[in-house]
Design a protein around this motif. Structure first.
Motif, short mmCIF file in Angstrom:
data_model
loop_
_atom_site.label_atom_id
_atom_site.label_comp_id
_atom_site.label_asym_id
_atom_site.label_seq_id
_atom_site.Cartn_x
_atom_site.Cartn_y
_atom_site.Cartn_z
N THR A 138 46.25 25.14 61.74
CA THR A 138 46.41 25.39 63.17
C THR A 138 46.88 26.82 63.41
O THR A 138 47.47 27.45 62.53
CB THR A 138 47.43 24.42 63.79
OG1 THR A 138 48.69 24.54 63.08
CG2 THR A 138 46.95 22.98 63.70
N THR A 139 46.61 27.32 64.61
CA THR A 139 47.04 28.67 64.98
C THR A 139 48.07 28.58 66.10
O THR A 139 48.08 27.62 66.89
CB THR A 139 45.84 29.51 65.46
OG1 THR A 139 45.22 28.84 66.56
CG2 THR A 139 44.84 29.69 64.35
N SER A 156 49.70 29.20 69.61
CA SER A 156 49.16 29.44 70.95
C SER A 156 49.75 30.71 71.56
O SER A 156 49.19 31.27 72.49
CB SER A 156 49.46 28.25 71.86
OG SER A 156 50.85 28.01 71.95
N HIS A 157 50.90 31.15 71.02
CA HIS A 157 51.51 32.41 71.45
C HIS A 157 52.42 32.88 70.31
O HIS A 157 52.69 32.14 69.36
CB HIS A 157 52.32 32.24 72.74
CG HIS A 157 53.45 31.25 72.62
ND1 HIS A 157 54.65 31.56 72.04
CD2 HIS A 157 53.53 29.93 72.99
CE1 HIS A 157 55.45 30.50 72.07
NE2 HIS A 157 54.78 29.50 72.64
#
Length: 280
Positions: free
Chosen positions: A135-136, A138-139
């Motif tokens: 996962t990456t 989101s901020h």
């Protein structure tokens, strides 16, 4: 408090039996612990002559006015002591005034071994490293704040005189399960490894105990750099200082394997295990 429901006659019989020398017990062997469901009181168990160096001490102990020792079962008496930690252990000696201190400690230790504390940690539904690499963010706000806080910690530690105090350069952050603690530490580690200057080396360490078993071996592949099993490191150790020395030795082993860096950051995941009575 648990109230002994047996008749006074039954209680007196058990007390008389406990006062008599235990034919199956040698000088260096404790009277056998009663079954967990037994209603034998703490007073009845410790009235055994085994726990006294002199007969007059036993007589004085058995003639005392009713106290919690008369109403609490032996198991409840020990459970109360364990729940209170060190103060509870000290309370044993106050309640059992006149008994041989070493033999009381041995009885309490034997009871704790026979009835270890049940873990209050809920079973984990997924691996602690689940989806961390896939996962990456989101901020990057949390990552920037965390990185800044770590840097300020180094700056604070470098101040003159700080290293002479009985403190360590550490910080902690607390968050509900599944809210991103592991992910944040992992991303910090990755950011430091990709830093072209390479001034900081970050390692993500997974703390494990008997109640926290890795559900997947891939936890330590890519996500975590090291594992520190608290149970293994303090197994068979009774004194707190010795247990701490074993853990510190393991940490030094980790640090020595890293190499030369200006700054080293150890990121401990699942560190709530350090707060349990087993390790504190």
């Amino acid at each position: 408090h648990h109230v002994n429901s047996t008749t006074m006659e039954e209680s007196r019989k058990r007390q008389k039996m406990s006062q008599e020398p235990n034919s199956t017990t040698s000088d260096d062997a404790l009277p056998p612990l009663p079954p967990k469901e037994s209603d034998m009181t703490a007073f009845e168990y410790f009235s055994n002559s085994f726990f006294f160096m002199h007969p007059f001490m036993q007589e004085r102990f058995t003639s005392q006015d009713p106290t919690d020792l008369h109403t609490l079962t032996l198991h409840k008496f020990f459970e109360n002591a364990r729940e209170k930690g060190e103060s509870g252990t000290a309370g044993l000696f106050v309640a059992l005034n006149g008994c041989d201190t070493l033999k009381v400690i041995n009885a309490y230790t034997k009871w704790k071994e026979a009835y270890p504390m049940k873990s209050s940690v809920a079973p984990r539904m997924v691996s602690v490293g689940f989806k961390i690499q896939d996962t990456t963010l989101s901020h990057t706000y949390d990552l920037e704040c965390f990185s800044e806080r770590v840097e300020k910690l180094f700056e604070w530690w470098d101040k003159e005189g700080i290293e002479d105090k009985l403190v360590g350069p550490y910080l902690c952050f607390v968050q509900s399960s599944g809210m991103g603690k592991t992910k944040l530490m992992y991303e910090y580690k990755q950011a430091q490894s990709s830093d072209p200057e390479g001034n900081v080396k970050a390692l993500l360490v997974l703390l494990t105990s008997s109640s926290n078993v890795r559900s997947k071996e891939e936890d330590l592949v890519g996500v975590f750099d090291r594992e520190l099993n608290l149970v293994r490191e303090i197994k068979g150790v009774e004194k707190v200082n010795e247990a701490a020395a074993n853990v510190f030795a393991k940490l030094n082993e980790i640090l020595n394997s890293v190499g030369n860096y200006n700054k080293i950051v150890l990121l401990f995941d699942e560190s709530h295990h350090l707060l349990t009575k087993e390790f504190g």
